[in-house]
Scaffold this motif. Structure first.
Motif, PDB file in Angstrom:
ATOM      1  N   LEU A   1      50.030  42.582  40.274  1.00 27.92           N
ATOM      2  CA  LEU A   1      49.005  42.795  41.086  1.00 27.92           C
ATOM      3  C   LEU A   1      48.859  43.847  42.296  1.00 27.92           C
ATOM      4  O   LEU A   1      47.920  44.635  42.207  1.00 27.92           O
ATOM      5  CB  LEU A   1      48.396  41.364  41.500  1.00 27.92           C
ATOM      6  N   SER A   2      49.967  43.730  42.923  1.00 25.52           N
ATOM      7  CA  SER A   2      49.917  44.302  44.040  1.00 25.52           C
ATOM      8  C   SER A   2      50.104  46.112  43.416  1.00 25.52           C
ATOM      9  O   SER A   2      49.731  47.154  44.079  1.00 25.52           O
ATOM     10  CB  SER A   2      51.253  44.430  45.160  1.00 25.52           C
TER      11      SER A   2
ATOM     12  N   LEU B   1      48.763  47.128  41.008  1.00 27.13           N
ATOM     13  CA  LEU B   1      47.441  47.515  40.294  1.00 27.13           C
ATOM     14  C   LEU B   1      46.407  47.492  41.406  1.00 27.13           C
ATOM     15  O   LEU B   1      45.222  47.940  41.340  1.00 27.13           O
ATOM     16  CB  LEU B   1      46.926  46.680  39.546  1.00 27.13           C
ATOM     17  N   GLY B   2      46.843  47.539  42.899  1.00 30.88           N
ATOM     18  CA  GLY B   2      45.937  47.728  43.805  1.00 30.88           C
ATOM     19  C   GLY B   2      45.197  46.276  44.218  1.00 30.88           C
ATOM     20  O   GLY B   2      44.496  46.277  45.003  1.00 30.88           O
ATOM     21  N   ARG B   3      45.344  45.328  43.488  1.00 33.52           N
ATOM     22  CA  ARG B   3      44.592  43.987  43.810  1.00 33.52           C
ATOM     23  C   ARG B   3      45.640  42.955  44.809  1.00 33.52           C
ATOM     24  O   ARG B   3      46.157  42.160  44.447  1.00 33.52           O
ATOM     25  CB  ARG B   3      44.575  43.344  42.395  1.00 33.52           C
ATOM     26  N   TYR B   4      45.476  43.713  46.058  1.00 39.56           N
ATOM     27  CA  TYR B   4      46.386  43.237  47.013  1.00 39.56           C
ATOM     28  C   TYR B   4      46.121  41.752  47.549  1.00 39.56           C
ATOM     29  O   TYR B   4      46.717  41.044  47.770  1.00 39.56           O
ATOM     30  CB  TYR B   4      46.154  44.176  48.344  1.00 39.56           C
ATOM     31  N   ASP B   5      44.687  41.509  47.750  1.00 40.59           N
ATOM     32  CA  ASP B   5      44.222  40.020  48.059  1.00 40.59           C
ATOM     33  C   ASP B   5      44.769  38.948  47.207  1.00 40.59           C
ATOM     34  O   ASP B   5      45.181  37.932  47.446  1.00 40.59           O
ATOM     35  CB  ASP B   5      42.785  39.868  48.423  1.00 40.59           C
ATOM     36  N   GLU B   6      44.560  39.523  45.826  1.00 37.58           N
ATOM     37  CA  GLU B   6      45.343  38.483  44.715  1.00 37.58           C
ATOM     38  C   GLU B   6      46.517  38.211  44.918  1.00 37.58           C
ATOM     39  O   GLU B   6      47.220  37.212  44.600  1.00 37.58           O
ATOM     40  CB  GLU B   6      44.656  38.818  43.458  1.00 37.58           C
TER      41      GLU B   6
END
Length: 229
Positions: free
Chosen positions: A194-195, A197-202
């Motif tokens: 996820l990180s 892919l730029g989905r940092y909050d998740e």
């Protein structure tokens, strides 16, 4: 009802170590009477591996002892698969000079003896990931074909592709690992994907769930499992 909550995870882990120590002592006594009984060596060697994995500090002594016992079994019964797998795990965990190659050799021999056993492919795949061997997917994909519902294998594929920087390929395996075992043990792998892919909050939420799992299940191993990092 009054006893509810008495057995905290840390106490349980300590109790497990104490039980393993007691069992090791019994097998040691039995080996004094029956030094040529391979099953005694196998059982003690496997228990040494288990105690090493539960140790919050230095595990080298137990891993050395495990390798010695399991080698004794393998010399006498070279066609047995489980001693090879367990010795390979001990080499993998000890990770000293030459140990990665020894672990891969044991897992390879296990595959040759039992090509329908997913465990050999799974452990060989993990060993090849650690060695940065680009051929690791073949092993874990073979394991997944034999046991498609095993979340540990799916998590291995998640980790491997994430470490390779291929988050798009990793994520479906990460999702299957989490779905198959929602306890929290697979959330760190999904967080890596996820990180990327730029989905940092998740990703941060997944890491928080993973750390909560470590603290709940293995508080004595929190530092060993890199929790503070």
């Amino acid at each position: 009802h009054a006893l509810a909550g008495v057995f905290q995870p840390e106490l349980i882990a300590a109790a497990q170590q104490a039980v393993l120590t007691q069992a090791i002592d019994h097998f040691t006594q039995a080996l004094a009477w029956q030094p040529n009984w391979e099953n005694l060596l196998y059982n003690r060697g496997t228990l040494y591996v288990g105690r090493a994995l539960l140790s919050p500090t230095d595990e080298t002594g137990d891993l050395d002892a495990a390798i010695a016992d399991l080698t004794g079994v393998i010399v006498r019964q070279p066609q047995r698969v489980d001693p090879l797998l367990n010795r390979g795990i001990a080499y993998y965990e000890r990770d000293g000079a030459g140990d990665p190659a020894r672990a891969q050799a044991d897992f390879g021999r296990a595959i040759a003896l039992a090509p329908q056993d997913a465990r050999g492919y799974y452990h060989l795949g993990l060993a090849r990931i650690r060695a940065a061997d680009a051929g690791w997917p073949a092993d874990l994909l073979a394991a997944a074909q034999l046991q498609p519902a095993d979340p540990s294998i799916q998590n291995g594929l998640c980790w491997g592709y994430a470490l390779d920087g291929d988050a798009a390929t990793a994520l479906p395996y990460c999702e299957r690992a989490v779905a198959g075992d929602p306890s929290g043990s697979s959330f760190d792998g999904r967080a890596m994907a996820l990180s990327q892919l730029g989905r940092y909050d998740e990703a941060a939420a997944d890491l928080a769930r993973y750390l909560a799992w470590v603290k709940a299940e293995s508080p004595r191993l929190y530092a060993k499992m890199h929790g503070p990092e």
